[in-house]
Design a protein around this motif. Sequence first.
Motif, PDB file in Angstrom:
ATOM      1  N   LEU A   1       0.820  -1.216   0.000  1.00  0.00           N
ATOM      2  CA  LEU A   1       0.000   0.000   0.000  1.00  0.00           C
ATOM      3  C   LEU A   1       0.852   1.262   0.000  1.00  0.00           C
ATOM      4  O   LEU A   1       0.413   2.328  -0.449  1.00  0.00           O
ATOM      5  N   ARG A   2       2.057   1.157   0.502  1.00  0.00           N
ATOM      6  CA  ARG A   2       2.929   2.331   0.542  1.00  0.00           C
ATOM      7  C   ARG A   2       3.253   2.847  -0.860  1.00  0.00           C
ATOM      8  O   ARG A   2       3.671   4.000  -1.014  1.00  0.00           O
TER       9      ARG A   2
ATOM     10  N   THR B   1       1.017   2.897  -3.346  1.00  0.00           N
ATOM     11  CA  THR B   1      -0.228   3.259  -4.039  1.00  0.00           C
ATOM     12  C   THR B   1      -0.687   4.639  -3.578  1.00  0.00           C
ATOM     13  O   THR B   1      -1.752   4.791  -2.983  1.00  0.00           O
ATOM     14  N   SER B   2       0.099   5.633  -3.871  1.00  0.00           N
ATOM     15  CA  SER B   2      -0.176   6.986  -3.376  1.00  0.00           C
ATOM     16  C   SER B   2      -1.453   7.590  -3.952  1.00  0.00           C
ATOM     17  O   SER B   2      -1.970   8.571  -3.420  1.00  0.00           O
TER      18      SER B   2
ATOM     19  N   LEU C   1      -4.294   5.963  -4.134  1.00  0.00           N
ATOM     20  CA  LEU C   1      -5.437   5.233  -3.599  1.00  0.00           C
ATOM     21  C   LEU C   1      -6.418   6.180  -2.903  1.00  0.00           C
ATOM     22  O   LEU C   1      -6.042   6.995  -2.071  1.00  0.00           O
TER      23      LEU C   1
ATOM     24  N   LEU D   1      -0.643   7.460   2.190  1.00  0.00           N
ATOM     25  CA  LEU D   1      -1.949   7.500   1.521  1.00  0.00           C
ATOM     26  C   LEU D   1      -2.700   8.783   1.879  1.00  0.00           C
ATOM     27  O   LEU D   1      -3.849   8.763   2.300  1.00  0.00           O
TER      28      LEU D   1
ATOM     29  N   LEU E   1      -6.355   9.356   0.587  1.00  0.00           N
ATOM     30  CA  LEU E   1      -7.426   8.397   0.860  1.00  0.00           C
ATOM     31  C   LEU E   1      -8.703   9.115   1.301  1.00  0.00           C
ATOM     32  O   LEU E   1      -8.682   9.967   2.192  1.00  0.00           O
TER      33      LEU E   1
END
Length: 509
Positions: free
Chosen positions: A199-200, A202-203, A205, A230, A233
């Motif tokens: 997830l780090r 996937t900026s 997201l 994120l 988000l």
Amino acid sequence: MSQTQKKNSSNGETKPRTSFVNKFLRGSKFMSSKPESRKESNDLETTDFQPCNEAQKTATLNTAQPLTSEMEWRPSMEEKEQFLQKLGRTAEDKCLDLNNCRLTAAHVREAGEALGSITDLQELNLSWNSGVGRNLPLILQKFQEGSKIQTLELVDCDLTSEDGAFVGQLLPMMQNLEVLDLSLNRNIGASLNSIAQGLRSTSNLKVLKLHSCGLSQESVKLLDAAFRYLGGLKKLDLSCNRELGGGFEDSSALLATLEHLEVLDLHQCSLTANDVASLTQVIPLLSSLRELDLSANKKMGSSSENLLSRLRFLPALKSLLINSCALESETFTALAEASAYLPALETFDLSWNKCIGGNLKLLLETLKFLASLRVLRLSSCGLVTEDVALLASVIHAGHLAKLRELDLSYNDGICNAGWAIFCQNVWSLKELTELDISLRPSISRDCGQWFGHLLNAITKLSEITEVGMRRWILLTSQEEELEHFYQDHRHSIHFDLGEFQEADFPRLN
């Protein structure tokens, strides 16, 4: 959420006996919608999703052993094109929705290469296909660095911890990913470390859904580290992870970096008093928050006074769900005072909090200022006659003119006089579409003379379509009134009286 699915047994084959394209998809568009469910319970457990596409019942259900990229089988280009055509898709399409299609390992074999040929694919939905579990690497192995995928939905796919680890390794290749939904895969909690690491990268997201994924206290710390990357988000769903409780205690900064967060769902997470204390520090910082769900966290009842009082710092809040939280008088008072500062509130759910009974007057001033309110739920709140009379006065004054749904069900302490006052004033809710005054399942009761007032009010409500009156017993004369009502007015109005044997319930006079 609770979901059980029967796992298909492996038959040891490495090739399907009948072509997936030629047999399984014969004459089918292979498209279906997400199953829906209704519930009538106080524990907020969501009902099971069940496949409902009748056209798929004849599909071959033969399965094969989990497949790997080293297997020699390769479909021809013609088979790839045929596969996509049967789905009503082409290699140029950007969206592929295969949810609830009962994909098995044998089908996955033929689908893996075909998916890789859609070079511009942006949205992929494989939800509600248990055959995806244990075979996810085969399906998604073709996605390379720079993938254009923006939406990946893998809800209830029976993913294993190994599948979860693979997702973690795949995420860095999905620089354009905006929506990731891994909900209802209870085994991936064990591989959250890998997912959090991924997830780090996937900026971009914007939506992350991990509903009922077997998350633990340790998961909170792992996610906390990922959230720092994120910042964009907007929607976070961690609901129905009951082992999550206690994880927020040492993570007071959790969520603080999500300054653009608009939706936060923490219902049924077994939040502790210390969790609530940590969230109290963070909630006021989420000024963009529009939807907050803290439902079914019963330990909040005596410890959430400070948290609820700080909701006043969320002026954009449109939906507040705090049902079944065992609120006490002090916490309800704090909530009532804070809610007066939420002018944008459209949905307010306080159901299953018994302390509200006899204390609805605390919300009186609030209800006068909630001009935008569309949905008000006060089911099983122990309301008494005085409460419903106060509500009627607010309605009569026109303060809830935008209300569309009103739930007063399971409040058996309201006498006939109270219902009469309410029914004489409910006609002022000109935009009302749904009204529920059903009794709880263990009780039945004769309708009073207020039923006539209710029918008269409904004739003035042009938008109403549903009136819940389960377990109310109509007298013969009232049945005739209802029959005449149907003859004289729109048939689109449904009176839900339920079906039961009168002898099965104790009757209240």
